[in-house]
Design an enzyme around this catalytic site. Structure first.
Site, PDB file in Angstrom:
ATOM      1  N   LYS A  54       0.846  -1.204   0.000  1.00 19.99           N
ATOM      2  CA  LYS A  54       0.000   0.000   0.000  1.00 19.99           C
ATOM      3  C   LYS A  54       0.882   1.255   0.000  1.00 19.99           C
ATOM      4  O   LYS A  54       0.626   2.205  -0.731  1.00 19.99           O
ATOM      5  CB  LYS A  54      -0.956  -0.024   1.204  1.00 19.99           C
ATOM      6  N   GLN A  98      -4.541  -1.849   9.510  1.00 20.56           N
ATOM      7  CA  GLN A  98      -4.487  -3.197   8.934  1.00 20.56           C
ATOM      8  C   GLN A  98      -5.078  -4.213   9.918  1.00 20.56           C
ATOM      9  O   GLN A  98      -4.721  -4.240  11.092  1.00 20.56           O
ATOM     10  CB  GLN A  98      -3.028  -3.550   8.584  1.00 20.56           C
ATOM     11  N   ASP A 121     -11.156   2.458   3.937  1.00 22.10           N
ATOM     12  CA  ASP A 121     -11.415   1.014   3.863  1.00 22.10           C
ATOM     13  C   ASP A 121     -12.912   0.747   3.681  1.00 22.10           C
ATOM     14  O   ASP A 121     -13.310  -0.361   3.295  1.00 22.10           O
ATOM     15  CB  ASP A 121     -10.989   0.351   5.183  1.00 22.10           C
TER      16      ASP A 121
HETATM   17  N1  GUN Z   1      -6.997  -7.216   6.217  1.00 20.86           N
HETATM   18  C1  GUN Z   1      -7.330  -7.982   5.146  1.00 20.86           C
HETATM   19  N2  GUN Z   1      -7.885  -7.227   4.170  1.00 20.86           N
HETATM   20  C2  GUN Z   1      -7.898  -5.959   4.643  1.00 20.86           C
HETATM   21  C3  GUN Z   1      -8.348  -4.720   4.088  1.00 20.86           C
HETATM   22  O1  GUN Z   1      -8.883  -4.637   2.974  1.00 20.86           O
HETATM   23  N3  GUN Z   1      -8.185  -3.629   4.892  1.00 20.86           N
HETATM   24  C4  GUN Z   1      -7.624  -3.693   6.133  1.00 20.86           C
HETATM   25  N4  GUN Z   1      -7.535  -2.571   6.840  1.00 20.86           N
HETATM   26  N5  GUN Z   1      -7.213  -4.834   6.663  1.00 20.86           N
HETATM   27  C5  GUN Z   1      -7.346  -5.949   5.924  1.00 20.86           C
END
Ligand code: GUN
Length: 294
Positions: A54, A98, A121
């Site tokens: 990211k 995350q 998100d």
């Molecule tokens: N963990 C697995 N997929 C995601 C996601 O799309 N966003 C976040 N913040 N954590 C995750």
């Protein structure tokens, strides 16, 4: 039949080119540089990789990024107070925590603490609710990425039998909601299957479009699908390491057997994964645009 490969890598590249233009325009016309804060708690190897990807994507596009790594034993209070600070920070338009988080931290409380205007998100209940009733909001990145993959590959969803396997808050439930809506990549008849579904194969065999997000390798094999199905494999499972130490990744679908019957299929890696990241970038740019007071 051997399936057409739907390349998330290629489609994500197209979207990044579109975003680069938008970001330049935002900087030139409004003096705004989109900013994303990513928070990683602990040192889960997979989460580290995702957050790293990211950040790399931000750098590549000219999005300002703040990567915050916190020790795995941090208290919930400390994390909430950091989010509070980021909510007030005008350089930051998007906040991503995350998941999963360590056991001592309540995930819901953390998601609630993020300002919905910075919830890129799309996990905050305000955004989830708006998504369900089709108000303007941030759509969750993986489901949104799946819609883009289908749309940009010319897959017709109107009237299609869509079967989703897996009922997570991140993928299954939102994808179900989006695909039944009266939207260009919607208007489908959607069935959601899960661990208590009585006859999974009955449903997977009916699917025109099959979306698999179970978190387990080989949940779906060739004998479980019909000829001509379009398959979206959301899974990323680490099943070992190459002699060079690189992780071996497989999806939730048995690619080799399913591709012999499918009309189209996403690979792992290079399918849904790159789309999730680029949709996060898109949401961050949108958050930055929303912050402009004309
Ligand atoms: N963990 C697995 N997929 C995601 C996601 O799309 N966003 C976040 N913040 N954590 C995750």
């Amino acid at each position: 039949m051997s399936a057409k490969i739907i390349s998330g890598t290629e489609i994500a590249k197209q979207i990044r080119e579109e975003l680069k233009k938008e970001i330049k325009e935002l900087k030139k016309r409004h003096g705004v540089t989109p900013g994303l804060a990513t928070i990683l708690v602990g040192d889960d190897p997979a989460s580290k990789v995702y957050v790293g990807q990211k950040e790399k994507s931000c750098n590549n596009l000219g999005i300002y990024s703040e990567k915050i790594n916190l020790p795995g034993d941090i208290s919930e209070k400390e994390l909430l107070s950091l989010i509070e600070k980021l909510n007030k920070n005008s350089r930051i338009h998007g906040i991503l925590v995350q998941l999963p988080l360590p056991k001592q931290i309540n995930e819901s409380r953390v998601i609630y603490a993020i300002d919905p205007a910075k919830d890129v998100d799309g996990f905050h209940p305000v955004n989830v609710g708006k998504m369900v009733v089709r108000e303007k909001c941030f759509l969750p990145c993986t489901p949104h990425g799946i819609l883009e993959l289908l749309a940009r590959s010319g897959v017709q969803t109107e009237g299609a039998e869509v079967v989703v396997v897996g009922r997570s808050n991140i993928v299954g439930k939102p994808v179900l909601n989006l695909m039944l809506q009266k939207r260009p990549t919607g208007n489908a008849t959607v069935t959601l299957c899960h661990t208590r579904t009585k006859d999974l194969v009955f449903h997977t065999k009916r699917a025109d479009i099959l979306i698999v997000a179970t978190g387990h390798p080989k949940t779906v094999t060739g004998d479980m699908v019909k000829e001509g199905v379009v398959v979206i494999d959301v899974g990323v499972n680490r099943i070992g390491k190459t002699p060079e130490g690189k992780a071996i990744l497989v999806g939730d679908v048995d690619f080799e057997s399913v591709k012999e019957k499918a009309a189209a299929i996403t690979p792992v890696p290079g399918g849904v994964g790159p789309m999730t990241i680029v949709m996060l970038m898109k949401n961050t740019v949108e958050a930055a645009r929303n912050s402009i007071v004309e």
